[in-house]
Scaffold this motif. Structure first.
Motif, PDB file in Angstrom:
ATOM      1  N   ARG A  30      38.822  34.489  43.415  1.00 52.16           N
ATOM      2  CA  ARG A  30      38.837  35.310  42.222  1.00 52.16           C
ATOM      3  C   ARG A  30      40.410  35.446  42.162  1.00 52.16           C
ATOM      4  O   ARG A  30      41.000  35.614  41.062  1.00 52.16           O
ATOM      5  CB  ARG A  30      37.995  36.363  42.266  1.00 52.16           C
ATOM      6  CG  ARG A  30      36.576  36.033  41.562  1.00 52.16           C
ATOM      7  CD  ARG A  30      35.782  37.290  41.307  1.00 52.16           C
ATOM      8  NE  ARG A  30      35.472  37.967  42.178  1.00 52.16           N
ATOM      9  CZ  ARG A  30      34.519  38.050  43.158  1.00 52.16           C
ATOM     10  NH1 ARG A  30      33.513  36.897  43.191  1.00 52.16           N
ATOM     11  NH2 ARG A  30      34.094  38.753  44.219  1.00 52.16           N
ATOM     12  N   GLN A  31      40.847  36.078  43.276  1.00 54.14           N
ATOM     13  CA  GLN A  31      42.441  36.398  43.323  1.00 54.14           C
ATOM     14  C   GLN A  31      42.963  35.276  42.957  1.00 54.14           C
ATOM     15  O   GLN A  31      44.182  35.437  42.195  1.00 54.14           O
ATOM     16  CB  GLN A  31      42.789  37.008  44.580  1.00 54.14           C
ATOM     17  CG  GLN A  31      44.150  37.464  44.588  1.00 54.14           C
ATOM     18  CD  GLN A  31      44.755  37.844  46.201  1.00 54.14           C
ATOM     19  OE1 GLN A  31      44.549  37.082  47.087  1.00 54.14           O
ATOM     20  NE2 GLN A  31      45.456  38.623  46.274  1.00 54.14           N
ATOM     21  N   ARG A  32      43.095  34.132  43.561  1.00 52.54           N
ATOM     22  CA  ARG A  32      43.815  32.833  43.068  1.00 52.54           C
ATOM     23  C   ARG A  32      43.779  32.422  41.827  1.00 52.54           C
ATOM     24  O   ARG A  32      44.727  32.177  41.152  1.00 52.54           O
ATOM     25  CB  ARG A  32      43.360  31.608  44.203  1.00 52.54           C
ATOM     26  CG  ARG A  32      43.749  31.924  45.528  1.00 52.54           C
ATOM     27  CD  ARG A  32      43.540  30.741  46.202  1.00 52.54           C
ATOM     28  NE  ARG A  32      42.310  30.199  46.359  1.00 52.54           N
ATOM     29  CZ  ARG A  32      41.472  30.482  47.468  1.00 52.54           C
ATOM     30  NH1 ARG A  32      41.859  31.227  48.368  1.00 52.54           N
ATOM     31  NH2 ARG A  32      40.049  30.174  47.541  1.00 52.54           N
ATOM     32  N   ALA A  33      42.610  32.760  41.280  1.00 48.62           N
ATOM     33  CA  ALA A  33      42.403  32.666  39.834  1.00 48.62           C
ATOM     34  C   ALA A  33      42.916  33.335  38.804  1.00 48.62           C
ATOM     35  O   ALA A  33      43.220  33.057  37.751  1.00 48.62           O
ATOM     36  CB  ALA A  33      40.901  32.319  39.469  1.00 48.62           C
ATOM     37  N   ARG A  34      43.114  34.874  39.540  1.00 51.25           N
ATOM     38  CA  ARG A  34      43.510  35.593  38.309  1.00 51.25           C
ATOM     39  C   ARG A  34      44.985  36.480  38.387  1.00 51.25           C
ATOM     40  O   ARG A  34      45.393  36.954  37.620  1.00 51.25           O
ATOM     41  CB  ARG A  34      42.251  36.827  38.290  1.00 51.25           C
ATOM     42  CG  ARG A  34      40.894  36.307  37.822  1.00 51.25           C
ATOM     43  CD  ARG A  34      40.026  37.726  37.753  1.00 51.25           C
ATOM     44  NE  ARG A  34      39.680  38.346  38.921  1.00 51.25           N
ATOM     45  CZ  ARG A  34      38.362  38.858  39.033  1.00 51.25           C
ATOM     46  NH1 ARG A  34      37.678  39.015  38.092  1.00 51.25           N
ATOM     47  NH2 ARG A  34      38.204  39.551  40.124  1.00 51.25           N
ATOM     48  N   GLU A  35      45.139  36.541  39.652  1.00 46.65           N
ATOM     49  CA  GLU A  35      46.455  36.871  40.054  1.00 46.65           C
ATOM     50  C   GLU A  35      47.660  35.843  39.809  1.00 46.65           C
ATOM     51  O   GLU A  35      47.435  34.597  39.978  1.00 46.65           O
ATOM     52  CB  GLU A  35      46.724  37.517  41.454  1.00 46.65           C
ATOM     53  CG  GLU A  35      45.663  38.639  41.545  1.00 46.65           C
ATOM     54  CD  GLU A  35      46.011  39.529  42.777  1.00 46.65           C
ATOM     55  OE1 GLU A  35      46.949  39.393  43.351  1.00 46.65           O
ATOM     56  OE2 GLU A  35      45.057  40.287  43.233  1.00 46.65           O
ATOM     57  N   SER A  36      49.025  36.267  39.761  1.00 46.85           N
ATOM     58  CA  SER A  36      49.991  35.371  39.273  1.00 46.85           C
ATOM     59  C   SER A  36      50.414  34.514  40.484  1.00 46.85           C
ATOM     60  O   SER A  36      50.027  34.763  41.631  1.00 46.85           O
ATOM     61  CB  SER A  36      51.196  36.381  38.939  1.00 46.85           C
ATOM     62  OG  SER A  36      51.877  36.728  40.053  1.00 46.85           O
ATOM     63  N   ARG A  43      49.056  34.836  50.419  1.00 48.37           N
ATOM     64  CA  ARG A  43      49.162  33.503  50.659  1.00 48.37           C
ATOM     65  C   ARG A  43      49.320  33.426  52.216  1.00 48.37           C
ATOM     66  O   ARG A  43      48.755  32.302  52.835  1.00 48.37           O
ATOM     67  CB  ARG A  43      50.423  32.971  50.034  1.00 48.37           C
ATOM     68  CG  ARG A  43      50.218  32.652  48.405  1.00 48.37           C
ATOM     69  CD  ARG A  43      51.772  32.062  48.072  1.00 48.37           C
ATOM     70  NE  ARG A  43      51.578  32.040  46.547  1.00 48.37           N
ATOM     71  CZ  ARG A  43      51.367  31.448  45.638  1.00 48.37           C
ATOM     72  NH1 ARG A  43      50.549  30.122  46.134  1.00 48.37           N
ATOM     73  NH2 ARG A  43      51.229  31.469  44.397  1.00 48.37           N
ATOM     74  N   SER A  44      49.934  34.226  52.730  1.00 51.51           N
ATOM     75  CA  SER A  44      50.162  34.168  54.227  1.00 51.51           C
ATOM     76  C   SER A  44      49.019  34.367  54.984  1.00 51.51           C
ATOM     77  O   SER A  44      48.731  34.157  56.160  1.00 51.51           O
ATOM     78  CB  SER A  44      51.323  34.932  54.685  1.00 51.51           C
ATOM     79  OG  SER A  44      52.619  34.607  53.826  1.00 51.51           O
TER      80      SER A  44
END
Length: 471
Positions: A30-36, A43-44
């Protein structure tokens, strides 16, 4: 010295770990889909922290990590230290207003007392403080505007390798090309000067000679009527470049910068956002050289883990009109309470001296591994602000003895550290420097574990890389 084996035993996860892992994966998706796409640390470190104490962070699956990032240097006392938690709880229970713009409060008065008590000798007597927006980059903006207002000039002097923030003015004095080249006006009216970097000396000589050449170049450029440098509003410098790869400036070079700016009536801004509150082995990094800046830029650790930023400056520059640098979130009562408690605790417990001692021991151990781990090109820093630059061990060295950076190896080492329960981040040129920013409360056992795990990660990744080249 032999490379120590991994000190991380197999993790026995609880029965509910599988369900927790599934839940964590869903959160990350969900973070990958919703955040910039500007996400960085996420990512790290593909983990979902749920608990933290001191230097230890625990993920949803129950696995624990030693945190050598410490909120990019924000957590001087580590996560959820009792001193800061007690200050926050006391303030919340008192009924004090948590948002007051820039009104005077007992909490702000107490924080200012605590802060001024730590300032270098002679500076506090004539200092003024301005509370900025809650991030260090806003404090940099304030410092630039303050000196531009006071001098009536607009140009700025800044250094290669510098990092000062991501807003317009701060970005202008930041050295990284990658974060500026797509931003209109990202270069600003800035003269870029050479920062002494012994391992990759801009003059190709290194050591004290390289630092002396950097100082001479700066002075002659400023005095050259055909040098193209209009009298500037300020010089801004870091005592140790953090994002630049834990590159520490020699004390003698800093004293030269203070001399030449004083003689030419150029205000000197020292950015201590990351180096402050004991990080380098002195409460403020300027104390190592004995210089007195005109402006100190402070944030990160001064809030005890909560957001706050200020500039402290010589009162002779206080020529602002009301509202010259304003913002809504300048009155963070909880951060002031936590910050005052942190500043006093670091002083009372001698944590600056502790940082110097532990940092020197960690640096010496890491430096001693270079013979057996040739991927370690350079080990440097000051106190608990340490950088390990990773290089291509098979490539030829330059005139300073430095080999080309190995950014791909560094990324793999960071991932290998995470596998071993160690959180580290990268910085420096090409992001090839492993940076260590543990809390000042790190124990001897934890310090040894950090070095052991990092060394094991480098050894394993280097071996795998060598085998891959031979295949």
């Amino acid at each position: 010295m032999t490379v120590p084996p991994s000190t991380v035993p197999p993790v026995a996860l609880p029965a509910q770990a599988t369900a927790a892992t599934v839940a964590a994966d869903a959160i990350l998706r969900r973070q990958r889909a919703r955040e910039s796409s500007a996400r960085t640390y996420a990512r790290s470190f593909p983990i979902v922290p749920v608990r933290a104490s001191g230097m230890t962070v625990e993920g949803t699956d129950g696995r624990r990590y030693l945190d050598c990032l410490s909120g990019a240097g924000t957590l001087a006392l580590g996560h959820n230290h009792p001193v800061t938690l007690e200050a926050v709880r006391r303030t919340m229970d008192s009924g004090a207003p948590l948002h007051v713009l820039d009104l005077a409060t007992p909490e702000k008065d107490d924080f200012t007392d605590a802060l001024f008590a730590t300032l270098p000798s002679g500076f506090a007597d004539r200092a003024r403080v301005h509370f900025c927006g809650p991030a260090g980059t806003d404090a940099v903006e304030a410092a630039l505007k303050l000196t531009q207002t006071a001098t009536g000039r607009s140009g700025l002097l800044a250094f290669t390798g510098a990092y000062h923030g991501m807003t317009a003015g701060a970005l202008g004095v930041t050295g990284s090309v990658a974060v500026k080249e797509r931003v209109a006006g990202g270069g600003a009216e800035v003269t870029r000067l050479p920062y002494p970097y012994a391992y990759r000396c801009p003059f190709g000589v290194g050591g004290e000679h390289g630092a002396a050449l950097a100082a001479t170049y700066t002075e002659r450029l400023l005095d050259d009527p055909a040098g193209g440098v209009v009298p500037p509003a300020a010089m801004i410098v870091e005592v140790v470049q953090g994002e630049g790869g834990a590159v520490a400036a020699p004390d003698s070079w800093l004293r030269e910068m203070r001399r030449l700016t004083s003689q030419r009536e150029i205000p000197l801004i020292v950015d201590e956002v990351q180096t402050g509150v004991g990080r380098t082995g002195a409460f403020w990094a300027v104390e190592h050289s004995g210089i007195t800046p005109d402006v100190l830029v402070l944030s990160k650790a001064i809030g005890g883990g909560l957001p706050i930023a200020v500039i402290v400056y010589d009162e002779k520059y206080d020529g602002w009109l009301p509202g010259a640098h304003t913002g809504t979130f300048r009155g963070n009562t909880l951060a002031m309470a936590a910050g005052a408690a942190t500043l006093r605790f670091v002083t009372a417990e001698g944590l600056s001296e502790r940082a110097a001692t532990v940092g020197a021991r960690m640096t010496a151990r890491l430096d001693g591994l270079r013979a057996e781990l040739p991927a370690i090109g350079d080990v440097r820093g000051r106190g608990l602000m340490i950088g390990v630059e990773l290089v291509d061990a098979e490539a030829p060295s330059d005139s300073c003895g430095a080999r080309p950076v190995d950014a791909e190896l560094a990324v793999r080492v960071r991932a290998a550290c995470l596998d071993r329960g160690l959180i580290v981040e990268l910085g420096g040129r090409f992001d090839a420097t492993v940076r260590l920013l543990p809390p000042l409360t790190i124990t001897d056992e934890q310090a040894d574990a950090v070095v052991d795990r990092l060394a094991d990660a480098i050894a394993t990744v280097s071996k795998d890389a060598a085998q891959g080249r031979q295949a």
